[in-house]
Design an enzyme around this catalytic site. Structure first.
Site, PDB file in Angstrom:
ATOM      1  N   LYS A  22      22.479  72.766  80.534  1.00 35.05           N
ATOM      2  CA  LYS A  22      22.343  72.315  79.263  1.00 35.05           C
ATOM      3  C   LYS A  22      21.061  72.497  78.796  1.00 35.05           C
ATOM      4  CE  LYS A  22      21.693  67.787  78.233  1.00 35.05           C
ATOM      5  NZ  LYS A  22      20.770  67.530  77.654  1.00 35.05           N
ATOM      6  N   ASN A  23      20.064  71.999  79.601  1.00 32.77           N
ATOM      7  CA  ASN A  23      18.590  72.049  79.136  1.00 32.77           C
ATOM      8  C   ASN A  23      17.790  73.544  78.911  1.00 32.77           C
ATOM      9  OD1 ASN A  23      18.961  69.679  78.579  1.00 32.77           O
ATOM     10  ND2 ASN A  23      17.984  68.438  80.309  1.00 32.77           N
ATOM     11  N   ARG A  92      18.679  65.801  70.785  1.00 31.07           N
ATOM     12  CA  ARG A  92      17.178  65.844  70.675  1.00 31.07           C
ATOM     13  C   ARG A  92      16.743  67.502  70.987  1.00 31.07           C
ATOM     14  NH1 ARG A  92      12.867  63.126  70.310  1.00 31.07           N
ATOM     15  NH2 ARG A  92      11.811  64.285  71.941  1.00 31.07           N
ATOM     16  N   PRO A 122       8.573  60.425  71.067  1.00 32.56           N
ATOM     17  CA  PRO A 122       7.774  61.072  70.246  1.00 32.56           C
ATOM     18  C   PRO A 122       7.572  62.544  70.316  1.00 32.56           C
ATOM     19  CG  PRO A 122       6.276  60.094  71.992  1.00 32.56           C
ATOM     20  CD  PRO A 122       7.839  59.721  72.153  1.00 32.56           C
ATOM     21  N   ASP A 124       4.537  64.026  69.150  1.00 29.96           N
ATOM     22  CA  ASP A 124       3.183  64.328  68.759  1.00 29.96           C
ATOM     23  C   ASP A 124       2.628  65.501  69.284  1.00 29.96           C
ATOM     24  OD1 ASP A 124       3.616  62.621  71.029  1.00 29.96           O
ATOM     25  OD2 ASP A 124       1.363  62.620  71.185  1.00 29.96           O
ATOM     26  N   LEU A 125       3.022  65.822  70.653  1.00 31.70           N
ATOM     27  CA  LEU A 125       2.429  67.043  71.237  1.00 31.70           C
ATOM     28  C   LEU A 125       2.765  68.309  70.536  1.00 31.70           C
ATOM     29  CD1 LEU A 125       2.820  65.802  75.058  1.00 31.70           C
ATOM     30  CD2 LEU A 125       0.925  65.663  73.475  1.00 31.70           C
ATOM     31  N   ASP A 306      16.244  62.914  84.952  1.00 32.06           N
ATOM     32  CA  ASP A 306      17.633  62.908  84.811  1.00 32.06           C
ATOM     33  C   ASP A 306      18.844  62.801  85.800  1.00 32.06           C
ATOM     34  OD1 ASP A 306      17.030  65.801  82.544  1.00 32.06           O
ATOM     35  OD2 ASP A 306      16.622  63.613  82.308  1.00 32.06           O
ATOM     36  N   ARG A 398      28.130  65.150  76.024  1.00 33.73           N
ATOM     37  CA  ARG A 398      27.028  65.767  75.511  1.00 33.73           C
ATOM     38  C   ARG A 398      26.512  66.434  76.539  1.00 33.73           C
ATOM     39  NH1 ARG A 398      22.513  62.088  73.157  1.00 33.73           N
ATOM     40  NH2 ARG A 398      21.476  64.392  73.112  1.00 33.73           N
TER      41      ARG A 398
END
Ligand code: EPZ
Length: 417
Positions: A22-23, A92, A122, A124-125, A306, A398
Site C-alpha cells: 500500500k505504502n 494521508r 504534521p 511541517d517537513l 506499522d 484501507r
C-alpha cells in the site's frame, strides 16, 4: 458498519500470497500525475486507500482503471491543481500529490490532511522543504494554497527526521525541478526505492534511494512506464503475527526477505522458526510463544511502527513480559484498551507499553480505531477462546486486500457480517 466475527483457537495452515505494498502504491500513483502517457502499475493492491488515489487522479483529469491486478493510468495532461476536501481527508497518502502538482502545474491546493488516531501527523517537513525549492505556501482555514511562480529549483535539503512522506514529496517535486536536489537524512524505507525505480523508468534521474542521501537531477519531462509494486512487508508481518498467535505453520509467497529483516528476529525471539526458499517464507510457531523482551519501533531498517500493533497482540499471549517502545507516532497504542477487554494485561504510558503475557485471551466485542489496530484485533480474535466481534472493519480495508478471505483460506473461522 460491517463487522468481523472470529471464532478463535483454530490452527492455520497452507500458503498465502502477499499483496502489493500500500505504502508504495500510494506515492507511485501520485507520481503518475507527473508523467505524460499511459502507465501500467502491476501488483497494485485493491484497497480503499488506493481507490482514493485513483479517484484523485480521475478528478485531476487522468484516466484510471483497474485491469485485474494492474492499474492503467492515462495522463494526457492534468487539468486541475486542487484536490477536494472529501478526497484528501480519506487518506494521508494524498499529501504526496502536493509535490507532484506543484512540479507539474506550479500550483496546488489541498486541504491539510486529517490527523488520524495514531497522532497529529504534521507536514511541517514537507512544507519547509518545498519552500526551500521555491514554493510559496500559505495555510489558510485548513487549506494549503501552494504556488511555484518561477517553477521549482533544485537545492540541498536536510530533513530533521527521516520522514517517509516528506522524502517522497521532495522526490516528486525535484524530479522535474530546475537543477539538482540533494536530500540528506532521507527515509530509507523500501517503498522509497520502489518509487525511485518507477520515476527512473519514466526518465527521472534519482540516485541513492534507499540510502540516507538521495540525489535527484531535475529533467525536463517524464514519460509513462510500466512498474510492478513491491510486496507489502507490513501485510506479510501481519500474517506472520497471525501464525504466531495460533501456533501455526504457514508459508508466505512473494516476500522480499531483506524487507522483513527487523521483524523475523523478533518472532524468532518469541520461539518461532523460519525457513526461506526463493521468495517464500515459512513460519513455524510454538504452541506457546515466549516474550520478545523489548520491541523498539524505528525508521527503516529498524522495527517498523506499522508492525507494532499485530506483534503486540502476539506478545499479549506470550510467556513473560514484553516492553514496546513506540518511537514514531505519539498515539499508537489505541488497540491496547481493546485487547485488555479480551483479557490482555497491558499498561501503556506515552511511548511505552508493558505487556504481561496471559494464558489466554477471551472473545469480546471490540472496536478498531485505525488500520493496524484492526489487524491486531483480528490476530487476537484468532487465538481467543470463543467468539470475537471486531467492528471498524472499514479501517482494515484501507490497507489489507480482503484479509478475512486470506485468513479463512488458511483455516481461520472468520466471517464478515
Ligand atoms: C508513512 O506515513 C506511512 N504511510 C505510515 O504507514 C508509516 O507508519 C510511516 O510512514 C512511518 O513508516 C504511508 O506511506 C501512506 P512519516 P508518513 O512522515 O509519511 C513526523 C500505515 O499504517 N512528521 O515518516 O505520514 C510524524 O508525525 C501507515 O500503513 C513530522 O513531524 O510518516 C511521525 O511522528 C500509518 N513532520 C514521524 O514523523 C512531517 O512533516 C514519521 O512520519 C512529517 C512527519
Amino acid at each position: 458498519m460491517s463487522k468481523l466475527l472470529i471464532t478463535g483457537r483454530k490452527r492455520l495452515s497452507g500458503e498465502a500470497a502477499v499483496q502489493g505494498a500500500k505504502n508504495s502504491a500510494l506515492p507511485v500513483l501520485a507520481a503518475a500525475a507527473l508523467v505524460g502517457g499511459e502507465s501500467v502499475i502491476f501488483n497494485c493492491p485493491d484497497l480503499s486507500d488506493t481507490d482514493t488515489s485513483l479517484n484523485i487522479l480521475r478528478y485531476l483529469g487522468c484516466g484510471a482503471r483497474r485491469e485485474g491486478g494492474a492499474v492503467v493510468i492515462k495522463n494526457d495532461g492534468v487539468a486541475r491543481y486542487d484536490i477536494p476536501d472529501g478526497l484528501t481527508r480519506k487518506t494521508r497518502g494524498s499529501i504526496v500529490f502536493l509535490g507532484a502538482l506543484l512540479a507539474k502545474l506550479g500550483r496546488a491546493k489541498i486541504s491539510l490532511p486529517g490527523g488520524c488516531d495514531i497522532g497529529n501527523r504534521p507536514i511541517d517537513l514537507h512544507i519547509k522543504a518545498l519552500r526551500r525549492m521555491g514554493a510559496v505556501i500559505r495555510e489558510r482555514r485548513g487549506m494549503l494554497d501552494c504556488r511555484a511562480p518561477h517553477g521549482l529549483t533544485g537545492t540541498h535539503i536536510a530533513l530533521d527526521f527521516p520522514s517517509v512522506g516528506a522524502t517522497e514529496d521532495i522526490m516528486l517535486a525535484a524530479a522535474t525541478a530546475d537543477g539538482t536536489t540533494t536530500l540528506t537524512n532521507a527515509a530509507r524505507e523500501p517503498e522509497i526505492a520502489d518509487l525511485a525505480e518507477y520515476l527512473n523508468r519514466c526518465g527521472a534521474r534519482v540516485f541513492g534511494a534507499g540510502e540516507s542521501e538521495i540525489v535527484i537531477e531535475g529533467v525536463k519531462r517524464l514519460s509513462a512506464a510500466e512498474h510492478s509494486i513491491i510486496p507489502d512487508r507490513i501485510a506479510a508481518a501481519t500474517l506472520l503475527a497471525c501464525a504466531a498467535v495460533t501456533g501455526s505453520q504457514i508459508t508466505l509467497k512473494g516476500v522480499i526477505h531483506s524487507h522483513l529483516g527487523a521483524i523475523v528476529p523478533v518472532l524468532e525471539d518469541a520461539g518461532c522458526t523460519f525457513t526461506r526458499h526463493e521468495n517464500e517464507l515459512t513460519i513455524s510457531a510454538p504452541q506457546r510463544l515466549r516474550s520478545m523482551k523489548t520491541v523498539r519501533t524505528m525508521p527503516y531498517p529498524g522495527f517498523p511502527t506499522d508492525a507494532q500493533a499485530p506483534v503486540l497482540a502476539a506478545a499479549a499471549v506470550a510467556d513473560g513480559t514484553t516492553v514496546f517502545i513506540e518511537n514514531i507516532f505519539e498515539n499508537r497504542y489505541r488497540h491496547a484498551s481493546q485487547l485488555v477487554r479480551m483479557g490482555a494485561d497491558i499498561r501503556t504510558e506515552g511511548k511505552l507499553a508493558v505487556v504481561e503475557g496471559v494464558p489466554s485471551l477471551y472473545g469480546a466485542r471490540v472496536e478498531a480505531t485505525d488500520l493496524r489496530a484492526a489487524a491486531a484485533l483480528v490476530a487476537a480474535g484468532l487465538c481467543a477462546e470463543g467468539q470475537t466481534a471486531v467492528s471498524g472493519v472499514e479501517y482494515l480495508e484501507r490497507g489489507y486486500e480482503s484479509l478475512e478471505l486470506t485468513l479463512s483460506a488458511l483455516g481461520a473461522d472468520i466471517k464478515r457480517i
